[in-house]
Design an enzyme around this catalytic site. Structure first.
Site, mmCIF file in Angstrom:
data_model
loop_
_atom_site.group_PDB
_atom_site.id
_atom_site.type_symbol
_atom_site.label_atom_id
_atom_site.label_comp_id
_atom_site.label_asym_id
_atom_site.label_seq_id
_atom_site.Cartn_x
_atom_site.Cartn_y
_atom_site.Cartn_z
ATOM 1 N N CYS A 207 51.836 37.765 44.002
ATOM 2 C CA CYS A 207 53.193 38.278 44.148
ATOM 3 C C CYS A 207 54.170 37.104 44.184
ATOM 4 O O CYS A 207 53.781 35.959 44.322
ATOM 5 C CB CYS A 207 53.318 39.098 45.426
ATOM 6 S SG CYS A 207 52.047 40.352 45.614
ATOM 7 N N ARG B 273 53.895 35.569 36.990
ATOM 8 C CA ARG B 273 52.812 35.691 37.960
ATOM 9 C C ARG B 273 52.133 37.046 37.888
ATOM 10 O O ARG B 273 51.038 37.227 38.408
ATOM 11 C CB ARG B 273 53.354 35.456 39.369
ATOM 12 C CG ARG B 273 53.891 34.049 39.578
ATOM 13 C CD ARG B 273 54.537 33.899 40.934
ATOM 14 N NE ARG B 273 53.559 33.908 42.004
ATOM 15 C CZ ARG B 273 52.999 32.827 42.517
ATOM 16 N NH1 ARG B 273 53.297 31.646 42.038
ATOM 17 N NH2 ARG B 273 52.128 32.912 43.486
ATOM 18 N N TRP C 217 52.368 42.635 43.282
ATOM 19 C CA TRP C 217 51.145 42.967 42.550
ATOM 20 C C TRP C 217 50.315 43.817 43.501
ATOM 21 O O TRP C 217 49.872 43.351 44.545
ATOM 22 C CB TRP C 217 50.416 41.684 42.170
ATOM 23 C CG TRP C 217 49.283 41.870 41.202
ATOM 24 C CD1 TRP C 217 49.351 41.970 39.848
ATOM 25 C CD2 TRP C 217 47.887 41.930 41.535
ATOM 26 N NE1 TRP C 217 48.093 42.094 39.309
ATOM 27 C CE2 TRP C 217 47.173 42.074 40.316
ATOM 28 C CE3 TRP C 217 47.171 41.886 42.735
ATOM 29 C CZ2 TRP C 217 45.788 42.177 40.266
ATOM 30 C CZ3 TRP C 217 45.793 41.988 42.688
ATOM 31 C CH2 TRP C 217 45.118 42.128 41.466
ATOM 32 N N ASN D 245 53.362 37.993 50.655
ATOM 33 C CA ASN D 245 52.251 37.761 49.730
ATOM 34 C C ASN D 245 50.984 37.632 50.556
ATOM 35 O O ASN D 245 51.000 36.993 51.606
ATOM 36 C CB ASN D 245 52.450 36.476 48.933
ATOM 37 C CG ASN D 245 53.598 36.556 47.953
ATOM 38 O OD1 ASN D 245 54.172 37.619 47.734
ATOM 39 N ND2 ASN D 245 53.938 35.424 47.361
ATOM 40 N N GLY D 246 49.878 38.160 50.052
ATOM 41 C CA GLY D 246 48.616 38.065 50.771
ATOM 42 C C GLY D 246 48.110 39.431 51.161
ATOM 43 O O GLY D 246 48.596 40.465 50.691
ATOM 44 N N GLU E 60 34.872 30.565 27.622
ATOM 45 C CA GLU E 60 36.325 30.535 27.755
ATOM 46 C C GLU E 60 37.002 31.324 26.636
ATOM 47 O O GLU E 60 37.976 32.054 26.873
ATOM 48 C CB GLU E 60 36.810 29.085 27.765
ATOM 49 C CG GLU E 60 38.324 28.915 27.740
ATOM 50 C CD GLU E 60 39.051 29.544 28.922
ATOM 51 O OE1 GLU E 60 40.280 29.646 28.856
ATOM 52 O OE2 GLU E 60 38.381 29.943 29.907
ATOM 53 N N LYS F 27 39.528 34.502 27.025
ATOM 54 C CA LYS F 27 40.877 34.536 26.455
ATOM 55 C C LYS F 27 41.109 35.827 25.687
ATOM 56 O O LYS F 27 42.156 36.460 25.794
ATOM 57 C CB LYS F 27 41.089 33.349 25.498
ATOM 58 C CG LYS F 27 41.350 32.043 26.179
ATOM 59 C CD LYS F 27 42.707 32.046 26.862
ATOM 60 C CE LYS F 27 42.681 31.116 28.061
ATOM 61 N NZ LYS F 27 41.959 31.635 29.222
ATOM 62 N N GLU G 114 41.412 38.790 28.143
ATOM 63 C CA GLU G 114 42.628 38.754 28.950
ATOM 64 C C GLU G 114 43.853 39.241 28.182
ATOM 65 O O GLU G 114 44.666 39.994 28.712
ATOM 66 C CB GLU G 114 42.902 37.321 29.428
ATOM 67 C CG GLU G 114 41.989 36.829 30.523
ATOM 68 C CD GLU G 114 42.304 35.387 30.888
ATOM 69 O OE1 GLU G 114 42.448 35.110 32.090
ATOM 70 O OE2 GLU G 114 42.411 34.545 29.981
ATOM 71 N N HIS H 122 16.533 37.244 23.454
ATOM 72 C CA HIS H 122 16.131 37.769 24.758
ATOM 73 C C HIS H 122 17.009 38.941 25.198
ATOM 74 O O HIS H 122 17.166 39.175 26.401
ATOM 75 C CB HIS H 122 16.153 36.644 25.799
ATOM 76 C CG HIS H 122 15.238 35.518 25.465
ATOM 77 N ND1 HIS H 122 13.864 35.577 25.635
ATOM 78 C CD2 HIS H 122 15.484 34.307 24.919
ATOM 79 C CE1 HIS H 122 13.317 34.447 25.236
ATOM 80 N NE2 HIS H 122 14.274 33.653 24.798
ATOM 81 N N LYS I 131 49.033 35.380 37.537
ATOM 82 C CA LYS I 131 48.825 33.978 37.199
ATOM 83 C C LYS I 131 48.069 33.238 38.287
ATOM 84 O O LYS I 131 47.089 32.561 38.023
ATOM 85 C CB LYS I 131 50.189 33.304 36.955
ATOM 86 C CG LYS I 131 50.101 31.819 36.597
ATOM 87 C CD LYS I 131 49.389 31.608 35.273
ATOM 88 C CE LYS I 131 49.362 30.157 34.872
ATOM 89 N NZ LYS I 131 48.531 29.949 33.672
#
Length: 605
Positions: free
Chosen positions: A2, A27, A75, A101-102, A482, A486, A489, A505, A600
């Site tokens: 947030c 964010r 958020w 925030n938190g 990675e 990407k 996301e 396998h 973010k």
């Protein structure tokens, strides 16, 4: 996650706060709100809205004046996104307003106690509990009311509090979630991120966990949650407001991909020592004798930082011959790991505030471990907690999806691996070879980015895929991890990454024409092994896009990447796949800079 912005001074506060919220949009959030007051017009005025900052701005009335205020982008954690659940949260008497925030871990227990005392809750949030605790406090000063409330709260928080009876101040506190003060000329700012401050001041104070502050227009003071005064000296931040502009690009992600050559040049600048074929990393606080005593390296990060750590671990093993591995910090901190005094621990975080990484650092420090930080933000929590470290100097990264910071972090690990190698058994010749390779990186990155139009066409041809498989071996596997992340996301296409050696396998069962495979195929000692994997896929009519140093006969298309030293090749091979993810998302019309459900900086567990 947030975002918090606050101001106290003489200026009209609402436009300042809305501008600050816009700078924190990267964010990730789902609602926003603002509350203001002024000595001339007592009482708190509040507006909240589900959605973007523009939705909040549309609801703010023309006569919404004040010189003190706090604002927030949320958020969702407790309670779905809605106008009611948006911050700020106000007490029943409309005297106390809080942004937070938190996560308050014991919110349910506190809520039941307050409800038993007759308190009526309007929202589903944990934050509203804190608002009522402050409002019900019988302490005289606002600072004491906040302190009293925080004594019964368990969890993480970065908060800013206003009170109608104390319109000359804002009280803030931190425990596990960033709070940054901005020092102006007869005005003060507060935010959860310096991005909201740099347009107005570059003089900042970062609060530590367990620290509070009182902001007045012409002064501030800091103290612990127990009331003991602390000394806080402002520091000057490097980044300017222009660093957060889009610079003519359609999105921040596109801008940041194209900034990578310059960013890599920054992380190398002033650090290469040609005389001894090594590098200067003064911030490590690790002398040669101590470096030689290291018996193992453990790298901790989350998401993209974890993948950068995987590449870093391989480089450290190859160049320094020290056993090294990477692990998600979120797992490490819960598995009661054995902390070895001969192990060097490295914490990786773009923001320097990632909660799981910070908590792991604090646990390691408690057990007496030596911890280095590899972070982008100067003065961040992990930078302050660590024994030393490396700043990656990527510059501000605004897009939720990390690109240039990932690349700079891998380069920083190459520097560390070279430094450790030269203090041990890496030859002068090999040191020179790696340095020459490092110096080639910016130009080679530019060469890759010059292929954007071709990569764009490839991306558009893959945009209708429902799922994609990414494979690589040894050096190529973290690149595949990675690149897979990407694509997930930013495009929302399902993607998985596997070691190419693991195809037989299990994953080979998935291969069919409808499942494209992206293969990382460097020219190294595993080239023929990787080509054999392409043969297996082709035999089952799988479609293949290769990222390689030369055209691959069995691939349907190949993106050619300039060759560097074997150890440094992974740094380059992921860059075209950033462009692939970007243009796939663009073809699908995604919100590229603010992917759904993501934030973010993950500052909650």
């Amino acid at each position: 996650m947030c975002g918090i912005v606050g101001y106290i001074g003489k200026r009209d506060v609402a436009p300042l706060l809305l501008e600050g919220l816009q700078r924190l949009e990267y964010r990730g959030y789902d609602s926003a709100g603002i509350v203001v007051t002024s000595p001339k017009t007592p009482g708190l005025k509040m507006v909240k809205a589900k959605g973007r900052v523009r939705d909040l701005e549309a609801k703010v009335p023309a006569r919404f004046k004040g010189t003190t205020g706090i604002a927030h982008t949320r958020w969702a954690t407790h309670g779905a996104p809605s106008d009611v659940n948006a911050h700020p949260h106000m007490s029943a008497d409309s005297k106390v307003a809080v942004v937070h925030n938190g996560i308050i871990d014991n919110a349910s227990d506190l809520r039941r106690t307050l409800e038993a005392d007759g308190v009526e809750f309007l929202s589903e949030t944990d934050t509203e509990v804190l608002t009522h605790l402050i409002a019900r406090s019988q302490a005289g000063k606002l600072e004491d009311k906040v302190r009293e409330a925080l004594r019964v709260v368990e969890g993480t928080y970065g908060i800013a509090v206003m009170h109608a009876d104390f319109s000359d101040r804002i009280v803030v506190a931190r425990n596990g979630s960033p709070v940054v003060l901005g020092i102006g000329e007869k005005e003060m700012f507060v935010a959860s991120d310096i991005a909201a401050l740099v347009a107005h001041t570059r003089q900042i104070v970062t609060l530590d966990d367990g620290e509070m502050a009182t902001l007045k227009a012409d002064d501030f003071r800091t103290y612990t949650t127990e009331g003991t005064r602390t000394s806080a000296e402002p520091t000057t931040v490097e980044w300017e407001a222009a660093s957060y502009d889009m610079g003519g690009h359609d999105t921040y992600m596109h801008k940041e991909i194209h900034e990578q050559a310059d960013a890599v040049d920054r992380v190398l600048r002033g650090r290469i020592d040609d005389r001894f074929s090594t590098v200067h990393l003064g911030g490590l606080n690790l002398d040669a004798r101590e470096a030689r005593q290291i018996r193992r390296v453990k790298i901790l990060g989350c998401g993209t930082s974890y993948h950068a750590g995987m590449i870093g671990a391989q480089m450290i093993e190859e160049l320094a011959r020290i056993p090294a591995d990477a692990e998600p910090a979120s797992e490490f901190r819960y598995r009661n790991a054995v902390v070895d005094p001969d192990t060097l621990y490295i914490a990786v975080s773009q923001s320097g505030e990632t909660y799981d990484v910070l908590a792991a650092v604090q646990e390691l420090k408690r057990k007496g471990a030596r911890v280095l930080g590899v972070v982008n933000v100067v003065g961040s929590a992990i930078a302050r907690e660590a024994d030393g470290g490396i700043y990656v100097h990527a510059g501000p990264e605004v897009c939720v999806v990390s690109t240039k910071c990932f690349t700079n972090t891998t380069v920083a690990f190459a520097l560390l691996a070279l430094h450790l190698g030269r203090t041990r058994d890496l030859s002068v010749r090999d040191g020179k070879r790696i340095i020459e390779g490092l110096r080639k990186l910016p130009q080679q990155i530019t060469e890759i980015l010059d292929q954007e139009e071709e990569i764009k066409k490839l991306a558009e041809s893959y945009a209708d895929a429902r799922s994609m498989l990414f494979i690589g071996r040894v050096r190529g596997y973290p690149v595949a991890r990675e690149a897979s992340l990407k694509l997930k996301e930013v495009s929302y296409i399902h993607a998985e990454a596997y070691p190419a050696s693991e195809l037989k396998h299990g994953p080979l069962a998935l291969i069919e024409p409808a499942l494209p495979t992206v293969a990382i195929v460097p020219d190294d000692d595993l080239l023929e092994k990787n080509r054999a994997a392409l043969e297996e896929i082709k035999a089952r009519e799988g479609k293949i896009l290769a990222v390689a140093h030369q055209d691959q006969e069995k691939a349907d298309q190949t993106i050619i990447v300039p060759k560097n030293e074997d150890e440094l090749d992974p740094i380059l091979m992921g860059i075209p796949l950033q462009l692939l993810a970007y243009h796939t998302a663009k073809a699908l019309g995604r919100d590229i800079d603010k992917p759904r459900n993501l934030a973010k900086s993950v500052t909650v567990e």
